[in-house]
Enzyme design. Structure first.
Site, mmCIF file in Angstrom:
data_model
loop_
_atom_site.group_PDB
_atom_site.id
_atom_site.type_symbol
_atom_site.label_atom_id
_atom_site.label_comp_id
_atom_site.label_asym_id
_atom_site.label_seq_id
_atom_site.Cartn_x
_atom_site.Cartn_y
_atom_site.Cartn_z
ATOM 1 N N LYS A 49 3.571 -1.966 -0.794
ATOM 2 C CA LYS A 49 2.277 -1.891 -1.626
ATOM 3 C C LYS A 49 1.095 -1.415 -0.754
ATOM 4 O O LYS A 49 1.054 -1.560 0.425
ATOM 5 C CB LYS A 49 1.920 -3.602 -1.811
ATOM 6 C CG LYS A 49 0.925 -3.905 -2.821
ATOM 7 C CD LYS A 49 0.868 -5.372 -2.946
ATOM 8 C CE LYS A 49 -0.321 -5.715 -3.729
ATOM 9 N NZ LYS A 49 -0.532 -7.114 -4.117
ATOM 10 N N SER A 83 -0.840 -8.705 -8.805
ATOM 11 C CA SER A 83 -1.063 -7.527 -8.586
ATOM 12 C C SER A 83 -0.143 -6.588 -7.971
ATOM 13 O O SER A 83 -0.487 -5.344 -7.848
ATOM 14 C CB SER A 83 -2.415 -7.556 -7.666
ATOM 15 O OG SER A 83 -2.062 -8.174 -6.395
ATOM 16 N N SER A 87 0.713 -13.187 -7.167
ATOM 17 C CA SER A 87 0.800 -11.511 -7.183
ATOM 18 C C SER A 87 2.206 -10.956 -6.842
ATOM 19 O O SER A 87 2.442 -9.742 -7.082
ATOM 20 C CB SER A 87 -0.281 -10.733 -6.398
ATOM 21 O OG SER A 87 -1.329 -10.643 -6.939
#
Lengths: 107, 493
Positions: free
Chosen positions: B78, B153, B177
């Site tokens: 990420k 997210s 997330s």
């Protein structure tokens, strides 16, 4: 957007602009209107918390119980100074350039 | 080939070990898949040469072994974890082109175990969002239905694993997330206990809640990667030194006497009946394996979202104060004073949702409102944590519930209404506030063939039990092995 009829207006546009200043954001008139409507919606939802009696409850700031973690304050070598400085938007040698901070008349 | 089955990380390691495939071949395959599925928007940056170079080095060093169990494995990271190689953007214009001087501890630990980064994945800007539509690099699309969101997210990481663009991806979880996008993309994802994995090198959103974790096809994959990432770190004072065992090896007889709590507060209006039915069937399956189902009560559940949005916004407004345009990131041009530099740089650099949360956070912390909002929320957080403590003390050993109230929703459906978007996290937020470990695994599909996820919530530091239960469940079911239709026609399958 909608202006929630039974909801309280907790922040008006002037207040949103004041908060934006505190947060160092320079928001436009249109944004101020939109954000004040959004933030009002969220704050009205958050008011739900007032339903709970928390008089005798202590606040939680760390899930495993707060404690200080100490270490010796020792100098260490660091070899990536240049890599840090490469990210500086404006530099002069090993210095970071910024606009004048103290105006010369009051100095 | 008409049907493709998701290859697990465990299988891939096995193939590398038996020399059925080399790391270079494996990496070529993933890089090709990333190019073929670029329309998903899963990655922000990919350095093909670097990845192939690392793969060649791994091949030279030999197959994975006890010292380097991940040798030759490409991982998707990420773009919120800083990496010394390439850029780290947090999907923000503010950090476009930012090059970190160091690598996050948790990522470095995976590198030390032989893995390397294949690319940095897309996310909601600064991890603020539940749909991955708040990225300044464009939204991510759900591989199961590209007109829908992947969740957020960590939407890029979830889409990357689901579409077989990487065998494992790293995510971060502040209010859901990792788990919510894992559920919406039909993969497994673990948010460990707060303090289990170092946060050093994760760009901070809400420091009392943020945790890193793995996203992969199976719970066994997550177990292996998480236990390598775990451990105390002198560079993160909130990381905790706790024993770590081989989580990828299930505890024998884990179902013996196991009581699974089902909170009645999670059967609320607005939860998709198809989600409830899939989760109910999964719990029945766990009963067949030997667990006992007990109804429990978590009485403060309905206050969790409100509590979270005060605390997370307050911490975010404070953490994001460092983005000032002075030392790194984008600096506004043609300015004359320092205040103007701060204001213009921040206004131009941050997207709308980030500004909204900074404003909310600044408001609840500002003079006159602190007690009414922030202190109040911290007290409610105590009550929410107690709900879980009471349940684990008296009623059950772990808790099962849906990960998200619905399956993946259409792109654009909730973007106009921030509050509706926040409510997508209603089931993931309580575990975040309590700081306890939570795993989401696939447990079925709805009528549109969109994946449903079930959450298993455990006591602090009880990851091994959670992961054991999920591994046994996945030995009996194949939900996690189903691949999105996108991969059946013409894909790399």
């Amino acid at each position: 957007m909608n202006d929630n009829t039974n909801a309280q207006r907790l922040v008006d546009i002037a207040e949103i602009k004041r908060i934006a200043r505190l947060a160092r954001l320079d928001i436009s008139e249109t944004d101020a209107e939109r954000f004040s409507s959004d933030v009002n919606g969220i704050l009205n939802y958050i008011r739900k918390l007032q339903e709970l009696d928390t008089e005798t409850i202590s606040p939680l700031s760390h899930v495993h119980g707060s404690h200080n973690v100490f270490r010796r304050d020792e100098q260490e070598d660091y070899d990536k100074r240049e890599k840090i400085l490469l990210n500086v938007p404006e530099r002069s040698g090993n210095f970071i350039k910024v606009p004048l901070i103290i105006d010369q008349e009051s100095n | 080939m008409t049907e493709s089955q998701q290859p697990t990380l465990t299988d891939t390691i096995e193939r590398l070990s038996r020399k059925k495939i080399s790391s270079v071949e494996l990496t070529h395959g993933y890089l090709q898949a990333i190019r073929d599925h670029s329309e998903l928007g899963a990655f922000i940056s990919v350095d093909e040469d670097k990845a192939l170079e690392a793969a060649a080095l791994a091949d030279k060093a030999g197959p994975p072994d006890e010292n380097q169990p991940l040798r030759g494995i490409p991982i998707a990271v990420k773009d919120l974890f800083v990496t010394a190689s390439g850029t780290t953007t947090c999907a923000s214009q503010f950090l476009k082109g930012y090059e970190s001087p160091f690598t996050a501890t948790s990522v470095q630990k995976l590198y030390d175990a032989g893995a390397f980064c294949i690319g940095k994945t897309n996310l909601d800007e600064f991890a603020m969002g539940s749909s991955n539509e708040n990225s300044s690099f464009g939204p991510v699309k759900n591989p199961w239905d590209t007109t829908r969101v992947p969740g957020g997210s960590s939407g890029g990481s979830a889409a990357a694993v689901a579409a077989q663009l990487a065998p494992v991806a790293l995510g971060t979880d502040t209010g859901g997330s990792i788990r919510q996008p894992a559920a919406m993309c039909g993969i497994s994802g673990l948010k460990p206990t707060y303090g289990r994995i170092s946060r050093y090198g994760m760009i901070a959103f809400a420091s009392s809640l943020d945790q890193a974790g793995p996203m992969a096809v199976s719970a066994k994959d997550c177990a292996l990667v998480a236990r390598i990432m775990a451990g105390a770190d002198r560079l993160d004072a909130t990381s905790v030194d706790k024993p770590i065992t081989r989580w990828e090896e299930p505890i024998p007889n884990v179902f013996e006497g196991l009581r699974i709590g089902v909170p009645k507060q999670y059967l609320i209006d607005g939860v998709d009946p198809e989600v409830l039915s899939a989760v109910d069937q999964a719990i029945s399956q766990l009963e067949k394996l030997g667990a006992t189902r007990v109804e429990i009560s978590l009485p403060h559940t309905e206050f969790a979202v409100a509590c979270y949005y005060v605390i997370a916004a307050a911490e975010a407004s404070s953490n994001l104060a460092r983005f000032d345009g002075i030392r790194f990131g984008a600096r506004a041009q043609e300015i004359s004073t320092l205040t103007e530099l701060y204001e213009r740089s921040r206004t131009e650099g941050f997207g709308s949702e980030v500004k909204r949360r900074i404003l909310l956070g600044t408001y609840v912390l500002s003079s006159g409102y602190y007690d009414a909002y922030y202190l109040k929320a911290q007290k409610v957080r105590t009550l929410i944590q107690r709900d879980f403590q009471d349940a684990f003390e008296h009623e059950c050993d772990l808790i099962a519930c849906p990960t998200a109230p619905t399956t993946a929703f259409p792109l654009g459906e909730k973007t106009a209404d921030p509050l509706q978007m926040y409510l997508a996290d209603v089931f993931t937020i309580p575990g975040s506030l309590a700081g306890i470990p939570v795993l989401s695994v696939p447990c079925g599909f709805d009528g549109n063939h969109l994946p449903v996820g079930i959450q298993l919530i455990g006591q602090a530091w009880d990851e091994h039990r959670l992961l054991s239960v999920a591994q046994r469940y996945q030995e009996e079911t194949t939900w996690h092995l189903q691949a999105p239709p996108l991969l059946s026609h013409g894909g790399k399958a």
